[in-house]
Structure formats: C-alpha cells, structure tokens
Write an enzyme that holds these catalytic residues in place. Structure first.
Site, PDB file in Angstrom:
ATOM      1  CG  LEU A 130      52.017  34.939  36.559  1.00 44.70           C
ATOM      2  CD1 LEU A 130      52.345  36.421  36.473  1.00 44.70           C
ATOM      3  CD2 LEU A 130      51.349  34.596  37.879  1.00 44.70           C
ATOM      4  CB  CYS A 131      46.377  31.893  33.726  1.00 44.90           C
ATOM      5  SG  CYS A 131      45.091  31.675  32.471  1.00 44.90           S
TER       6      CYS A 131
END
Length: 287
Positions: A86-87
């Site tokens: 996840l960013c």
C-alpha cells in the site's frame, strides 16, 4: 541482517504494545523473523467494516526506525487490494515523509484511519457498502484458513468457534400468551348456559334476585340454590295466593246468598263451607 538498534527498537515496541494495547489493533512479530510482523485490525461498530477482522503484514527494513516498513493486507476487505503493498505516507512508498519517532502502534492506527476514508491511493479499490459488509461478515472465517493467523492469533480462532456456536443455536421459542380468565376474581357468579343466574349470588338474602329468591320469608320451604330454588319458592307463593282468592270468592257468594235467602239458612250453609275450605287448605275451621 537487522542491526542491533533495529532489533532493540522492535523488541521495545512489542513490549509496549503488550503493556498498553492500541484499541482495535493487535500485532505480533513472526516467531522466526523479528522484521516481519502480523497484525489484525478490527472494524469499528457503526461502519461498513463492523465485525470485520482484517489480517495484514508489516515488513521492516534492517535499518528501521530510520526507514519505513511496507504494509499489505491478506483479508479481502473492499477498501484495499490483497497481497499488494500500500502507498501511504508511513510506508516505504514515501521514505521522504517518514518520521523515525513513529512506531508500530502509530503506523497501524494511521492505516485503520485511512481504511475508513475514501481517498484513493496505490493499492486502494472501490466497492459498495454492501460488499464491504459482506466481506466483513466473512473475514474471520477467511483468516482461519491461514496457518500463520491461526498460530499468532488463537484468541480469534476461539472467537470464530463462539460465533459458529451462536449461529447454530435455534431461535428462542415465543413466550406463551396468557389465556383469558374464565372466572372473575371479584366473586360475581356467571350466568349458566341456560340463561339463569345463580340465585345465591343474585339475591343472597332471598330477595330482589333477577329470577326470584331461593327462599321467601313468608314460606316454610328450605333455601335452594340456583334457578330451581327460585322457582320452588315462587310455586309455594302462588299456591297460597290461589287459596286466598278462592276463599274470597266463596265469601262473596255466601254474602249474596245471605241477603237473598235469610240469615238462618245462609248461616248454616256458610258454616259448612268454611269447614270444607279449612280442610282443603290445611287450616282448622273457625271456632
């Protein structure tokens, strides 16, 4: 190979989490690798994630806390893609925004907060509320298939068994309805099927009952309960009344004979009739 500072920091953070748990978050390092942590996020009540149990993983770099970890989720949730990094600002996607003062508790709190948001980022997905609710209901059973989850989070396996047992319970039987009372507690009698009231209840002292009293003060009969007793008293009263009327008629006839026939013959006839009437009515004749 993790440095001594990294190992010391992660051990300290784990002790802190055990002493002061973060609400809705549980995390444990892998037994074979301190740089790999597994976590569980609990969906908050009143949200589309209510009842959800979301399993994910943190992977720390060897020079943590000076560089951020990566984050990924295993459990389908409707907000983030599974098995995808996840960013987020506290992940290895953005090392420039990382703060070495942040901890495991801080990282996972930020992840849970972002989960409730709708902002798009790398690794996020868009689904309906109904889909998120469905996935939340199925999440714990999905996690139970994962051996690592079963080993690190046995409490949740017990919770799954409890939920399954509760779901298998039959629904409670409806409470029985109160039956209407057939009698009255205030002592009033019900009318019998033939429409007659109990004469004892209607007129306990023998007077004023709807269907007559069971006993009349002037009669010598025994007191009788019910409609039959009332009719017996009335029959005795009618018999006495008929006798009086008969005597009155006889007296009137004799008076007329007296006037027309003379006093001597009429007197003898009157005396004879009185004697017959007294014998018929059960009374002694005049003396």
């Amino acid at each position: 190979m993790a440095g001594k500072q990294c190992m010391t920091r992660l051990q300290k953070e784990y002790k802190s989490l055990l002493k002061d748990p973060v609400p809705h978050i549980t995390a444990h390092p892998s037994p074979s690798n301190l740089l790999e942590w597994h976590f569980v996020l609990e969906g908050a009540k009143g949200t589309e994630y209510d009842g959800g149990v979301y399993h994910g993983k943190l992977v720390f770099p060897a020079d943590y806390p000076f560089k951020p970890p990566s984050i990924s989720l295993f459990t389908p949730n409707g907000r983030f893609a599974t098995n995808t990094k996840l960013c987020l600002s506290m992940t290895d996607y953005h090392p420039e925004s990382w703060n070495p003062m942040w901890s495991v508790g801080t990282i996972l709190t930020g992840l849970l907060s972002f989960m409730y948001d709708t902002q798009a980022t790398t690794g996020s997905i868009t689904t309906s509320r109904a889909e998120k609710e469905r996935l939340a209901a199925e999440s714990l059973a999905f996690n139970a298939k994962n051996p690592t989850f079963r080993k690190l989070f046995p409490v949740w396996i017990e919770e799954l068994a409890r939920r399954a047992a509760a779901a298998a319970q039959p629904p409670p039987a409806p409470a029985p309805q109160a039956q209407p009372q057939t009698g009255q507690a205030n002592g009033h009698a019900h009318a019998p099927a033939n429409g007659h009231a109990d004469s004892d209840a209607a007129a306990p002292n023998g007077g004023g009952g709807l269907f007559g009293a069971g006993r009349q003060d002037g009669g010598g009969g025994e007191h009788q309960n019910g409609p039959a007793g009332g009719r017996g008293g009335a029959g005795a009263g009618r018999g006495l009344g008929n006798t009086v009327v008969t005597l009155a008629v006889v007296v009137a006839v004799l008076a007329a004979v007296w006037v027309s026939s003379g006093s001597s013959g009429a007197g003898a006839l009157l005396q004879s009739l009185f004697a017959q009437g007294g014998a018929a009515g059960g009374h002694a004749g005049p003396r």
